[in-house]
Design an enzyme around this catalytic site. Structure first.
Site, PDB file in Angstrom:
ATOM      1  N   GLY A 109       7.605 -18.243  35.624  1.00 33.59           N
ATOM      2  CA  GLY A 109       8.744 -18.789  34.859  1.00 33.59           C
ATOM      3  C   GLY A 109       8.792 -18.160  33.480  1.00 33.59           C
ATOM      4  N   ARG A 111       7.048  -7.297  22.327  1.00 35.44           N
ATOM      5  CA  ARG A 111       7.239  -6.487  21.108  1.00 35.44           C
ATOM      6  C   ARG A 111       5.880  -6.181  20.450  1.00 35.44           C
ATOM      7  NH1 ARG A 111       7.812  -8.360  15.798  1.00 35.44           N
ATOM      8  NH2 ARG A 111       9.115  -7.090  14.412  1.00 35.44           N
ATOM      9  N   VAL A 123       3.911  -3.664  22.566  1.00 33.50           N
ATOM     10  CA  VAL A 123       4.467  -2.300  22.495  1.00 33.50           C
ATOM     11  C   VAL A 123       4.153  -1.679  21.139  1.00 33.50           C
ATOM     12  CG1 VAL A 123       6.644  -0.997  22.436  1.00 33.50           C
ATOM     13  CG2 VAL A 123       6.268  -2.733  24.209  1.00 33.50           C
ATOM     14  N   ARG A 124       4.412  -2.410  20.075  1.00 32.33           N
ATOM     15  CA  ARG A 124       4.255  -1.811  18.737  1.00 32.33           C
ATOM     16  C   ARG A 124       2.784  -1.592  18.389  1.00 32.33           C
ATOM     17  NH1 ARG A 124       9.607  -3.704  15.440  1.00 32.33           N
ATOM     18  NH2 ARG A 124      10.968  -2.460  16.777  1.00 32.33           N
ATOM     19  N   ARG A 127       8.570 -14.201  40.853  1.00 30.85           N
ATOM     20  CA  ARG A 127       7.332 -14.662  41.512  1.00 30.85           C
ATOM     21  C   ARG A 127       7.254 -13.868  42.805  1.00 30.85           C
ATOM     22  NH1 ARG A 127       9.455 -19.998  39.644  1.00 30.85           N
ATOM     23  NH2 ARG A 127       8.156 -20.613  37.887  1.00 30.85           N
ATOM     24  N   ASP A 161      -0.929 -19.403  35.201  1.00 35.92           N
ATOM     25  CA  ASP A 161      -2.130 -19.202  36.022  1.00 35.92           C
ATOM     26  C   ASP A 161      -1.858 -18.394  37.297  1.00 35.92           C
ATOM     27  OD1 ASP A 161      -0.714 -21.303  37.079  1.00 35.92           O
ATOM     28  OD2 ASP A 161      -2.410 -22.683  37.209  1.00 35.92           O
ATOM     29  N   THR A 176       3.869 -19.749  29.134  1.00 35.92           N
ATOM     30  CA  THR A 176       4.439 -20.804  29.986  1.00 35.92           C
ATOM     31  C   THR A 176       4.824 -21.984  29.108  1.00 35.92           C
ATOM     32  OG1 THR A 176       3.933 -22.514  31.628  1.00 35.92           O
ATOM     33  CG2 THR A 176       2.045 -21.512  30.562  1.00 35.92           C
ATOM     34  N   ASP A 198       4.652 -24.895  30.097  1.00 38.20           N
ATOM     35  CA  ASP A 198       3.911 -26.069  30.590  1.00 38.20           C
ATOM     36  C   ASP A 198       2.649 -26.401  29.780  1.00 38.20           C
ATOM     37  OD1 ASP A 198       5.818 -26.062  32.585  1.00 38.20           O
ATOM     38  OD2 ASP A 198       4.536 -25.047  34.046  1.00 38.20           O
ATOM     39  N   ASP A 247      -0.349 -25.702  30.277  1.00 38.61           N
ATOM     40  CA  ASP A 247      -1.396 -26.253  31.146  1.00 38.61           C
ATOM     41  C   ASP A 247      -2.603 -25.329  31.253  1.00 38.61           C
ATOM     42  OD1 ASP A 247       0.093 -24.324  32.420  1.00 38.61           O
ATOM     43  OD2 ASP A 247       0.131 -25.309  34.362  1.00 38.61           O
ATOM     44  N   ARG A 284       5.882 -28.899  35.512  1.00 34.51           N
ATOM     45  CA  ARG A 284       5.284 -28.725  36.842  1.00 34.51           C
ATOM     46  C   ARG A 284       4.219 -29.799  37.083  1.00 34.51           C
ATOM     47  NH1 ARG A 284       5.795 -24.177  40.165  1.00 34.51           N
ATOM     48  NH2 ARG A 284       6.450 -22.927  38.417  1.00 34.51           N
ATOM     49  N   GLY A 317       9.179 -41.135  19.557  1.00 39.68           N
ATOM     50  CA  GLY A 317       8.866 -42.572  19.545  1.00 39.68           C
ATOM     51  C   GLY A 317       9.199 -43.257  20.857  1.00 39.68           C
ATOM     52  N   LYS A 355      12.469 -56.252  22.186  1.00 36.27           N
ATOM     53  CA  LYS A 355      12.535 -54.814  21.906  1.00 36.27           C
ATOM     54  C   LYS A 355      13.503 -54.252  22.933  1.00 36.27           C
ATOM     55  CE  LYS A 355       9.308 -51.143  20.614  1.00 36.27           C
ATOM     56  NZ  LYS A 355      10.173 -50.040  20.766  1.00 36.27           N
ATOM     57  N   GLN A 415      15.216 -26.437  28.902  1.00 35.68           N
ATOM     58  CA  GLN A 415      13.919 -26.396  28.206  1.00 35.68           C
ATOM     59  C   GLN A 415      13.288 -25.004  28.243  1.00 35.68           C
ATOM     60  OE1 GLN A 415      11.680 -30.354  29.410  1.00 35.68           O
ATOM     61  NE2 GLN A 415      13.277 -29.849  30.869  1.00 35.68           N
TER      62      GLN A 415
HETATM   63  O1  F6P Z   1       6.265 -23.209  34.991  1.00 34.91           O
HETATM   64  C1  F6P Z   1       7.422 -23.297  34.239  1.00 34.91           C
HETATM   65  C2  F6P Z   1       8.439 -24.178  34.923  1.00 34.91           C
HETATM   66  O2  F6P Z   1       9.602 -24.269  34.122  1.00 34.91           O
HETATM   67  C3  F6P Z   1       7.943 -25.580  35.291  1.00 34.91           C
HETATM   68  O3  F6P Z   1       7.936 -26.449  34.192  1.00 34.91           O
HETATM   69  C4  F6P Z   1       8.901 -25.955  36.385  1.00 34.91           C
HETATM   70  O4  F6P Z   1       8.329 -26.885  37.275  1.00 34.91           O
HETATM   71  C5  F6P Z   1       9.141 -24.647  37.093  1.00 34.91           C
HETATM   72  O5  F6P Z   1       8.815 -23.614  36.174  1.00 34.91           O
HETATM   73  C6  F6P Z   1      10.543 -24.467  37.589  1.00 34.91           C
HETATM   74  O6  F6P Z   1      10.595 -23.282  38.292  1.00 34.91           O
HETATM   75  P1  F6P Z   1      11.951 -22.604  38.784  1.00 34.91           P
HETATM   76  O7  F6P Z   1      12.600 -21.991  37.581  1.00 34.91           O
HETATM   77  O8  F6P Z   1      11.522 -21.598  39.781  1.00 34.91           O
HETATM   78  O9  F6P Z   1      12.794 -23.702  39.330  1.00 34.91           O
END
Ligand code: F6P
Length: 334
Positions: free
Chosen positions: A15, A25, A28-29, A76, A107, A130, A132, A134, A176, A190, A218, A266
Site C-alpha cells: 500500500g 528523493r 536518489v540524491r 502487490r 512487512d 506504511t 499502519d 505496525d 489492517r 477525545g 454524557k 487516509q
Molecule cells: O497497509 C495499508 C492499508 O491501507 C491498510 O491499512 C488497509 O487494510 C489496506 O492497506 C488496504 O489495501 P487496499 O488498498 O489493497 O485495499
C-alpha cells in the site's frame, strides 16, 4: 567484507503511504552525492520481474517531496511469491549491474527483500513505509502521521454533527491488523471509546461503557473502530465498524447509530512535515547502510535515533500497544 555497492535500485511496494516520495528523493540524491548510480524500479516487485526499470538523476525527484502517493507506483506482486518470479527479477537487476536494493514498504515487502537477499546474496535495506505503523524497531513509519492527521480532521468534523444531534457515531479507520491509527486519532479527538484488534474489548464492555456514560448524561459518543477489530471473537470473520454497529444495535434496542468508514482518504494527500522529515532521514541512512556494509536491515527511528533491525526480525515481530496508552484512553475519555 562484502563487495562495494555501486548501483542501487529503489522501489515502493504494498500500500502506498504519504512520504514515500520524500524517501525516494532522499535515496536518489544521497546515492548521486555518494557517486553511485541509482535506478527506479516501477510498481514494486512487478516492475522488477517485467524489467520496468529506469536510471534516475537528481532532477527525476525534483518537486515531489510534497506529493502523496509514489512516483514509482506500487503493487502487490503475486509472481514474486514464486522462486521463478524472483529468478526473473534478479536477472533484470544483474543485467544492469544493480548490486544493492532499497525497498520502501511494509512487512510483506520486506519478506520479498529478505528472500532476494537470502537466495541471491543481494544486499537489501528496508524502509518502513506504511500508514499502519505496525512495524517493530521504529517509533514511526512513513505515512502514519499524515494518515492519523487525516483521520483526526475527519473525526473532528463528525464530532460537530454528533454533538449537534446528541448522536452516537462509530467511525472506522484503517490499519489492517493494527490499531495504531485508531489509538492515536482516538486519543487526539477525545473519542469516548477506541476499539482495536490488539485489545480485547467485548460487546459487553461496550454496552456497559455506553450505559455508564448515559447515566452520567454524557450524550456525545464517538467510537473509533480499527478496521481489524473483531466485535465477537467467536466469529472472527466479522470485523470493523459495520459489524460492530450491527451487533451493538442488536444489543441496545432503539439506539440509532451513524457509521462512517473513512477508507482510502487516509492513504492520500500531501505528507505531513513529520513524514517528510523521517522519510528524508531514513532514505539518507538507507544509502549509508549499503555503502557501509550494514546489509539486510530495516532502517527505523527509535527514541529519535537511527535504529537498524535485521529484516527477518522486522518481518516476525510486531509493535505492541502499551498498557499505559490504554489507561490514557480510559481516564481522559471519562
Ligand atoms: O497497509 C495499508 C492499508 O491501507 C491498510 O491499512 C488497509 O487494510 C489496506 O492497506 C488496504 O489495501 P487496499 O488498498 O489493497 O485495499
Amino acid at each position: 567484507m562484502s563487495a562495494k555497492v555501486t548501483k542501487i535500485g529503489v522501489l515502493t511496494s504494498g500500500g502506498d503511504s504519504p512520504g514515500m516520495n520524500a524517501a525516494i528523493r532522499a535515496v536518489v540524491r544521497t546515492s548521486i552525492y555518494r557517486g553511485l548510480d541509482v535506478f527506479g524500479i516501477m510498481r514494486g516487485y512487478s516492475g522488477m520481474i517485467e524489467d520496468d526499470i529506469y536510471q534516475m538523476n537528481s532532477r527525476s525527484v525534483a518537486n515531489i517531496i510534497q506529493r502523496g502517493g509514489t512516483i514509482l507506483k506500487t503493487a502487490r506482486s503475486k509472481d514474486f511469491y514464486n522462486e521463478d518470479g524472483r529468478k526473473k527479477a534478479y536477472a533484470n537487476l544483474v543485467k544492469r549491474g544493480i548490486d544493492g536494493l532499497v525497498v520502501i514498504g511494509g512487512d510483506g515487502s520486506f519478506t520479498g527483500a529478505y528472500k532476494l537477499s537470502k537466495e541471491f546474496g543481494i544486499p537489501c535495506i528496508g524502509l518502513p513505509g506504511t500508514i499502519d505503523k505496525d512495524l517493530y524497531g521504529t517509533d514511526f513509519t512513513i505515512g502514519f502521521d499524515t494518515a492519523a492527521n487525516t483521520a483526526v480532521q475527519a473525526i473532528d468534523k463528525i464530532r460537530d454533527t454528533a454533538e449537534s444531534h446528541d448522536r452516537l457515531f462509530v467511525v472506522e479507520v484503517m490499519g489492517r491488523h493494527a490499531g495504531y491509527i485508531a489509538l492515536h486519532s482516538g486519543i487526539a479527538t477525545g473519542a469516548e471509546n477506541i476499539l482495536m484488534p490488539e485489545v480485547n474489548t467485548t460487546l459487553d464492555d461496550m454496552v456497559a461503557s455506553l450505559s455508564e456514560q448515559e447515566k452520567r448524561k454524557k450524550l456525545v459518543n464517538l467510537v473509533i473502530v480499527a478496521e481489524g477489530y473483531t466485535p465477537d471473537p467467536s466469529q472472527p470473520h466479522l470485523k470493523g465498524a459495520a459489524e460492530t454497529t450491527r451487533l451493538m444495535e442488536e444489543r441496545l434496542k432503539g439506539l440509532e447509530i451513524r457509521v462512517t468508514i473513512l477508507g482510502h482518504i487516509q492513504r492520500g494527500g500531501p505528507p505531513s512535515c513529520m513524514d517528510r522529515f523521517i522519510a528524508s532521514r531514513m532514505g539518507f541512512h538507507a544509502v549509508e547502510c549499503l555503502i557501509e556494509g550494514r546489509h539486510n536491515v530495516m532502517v527505523g527511528i527509535l527514541h529519535n535515533n537511527m535504529h537498524y533491525t535485521p529484516l527477518e526480525i522486522a518481518i516476525r515481530e510486531k509493535q505492541k500497544i502499551s498498557e499505559d496508552w490504554m489507561n490514557i484512553v480510559k481516564i481522559l475519555a471519562s
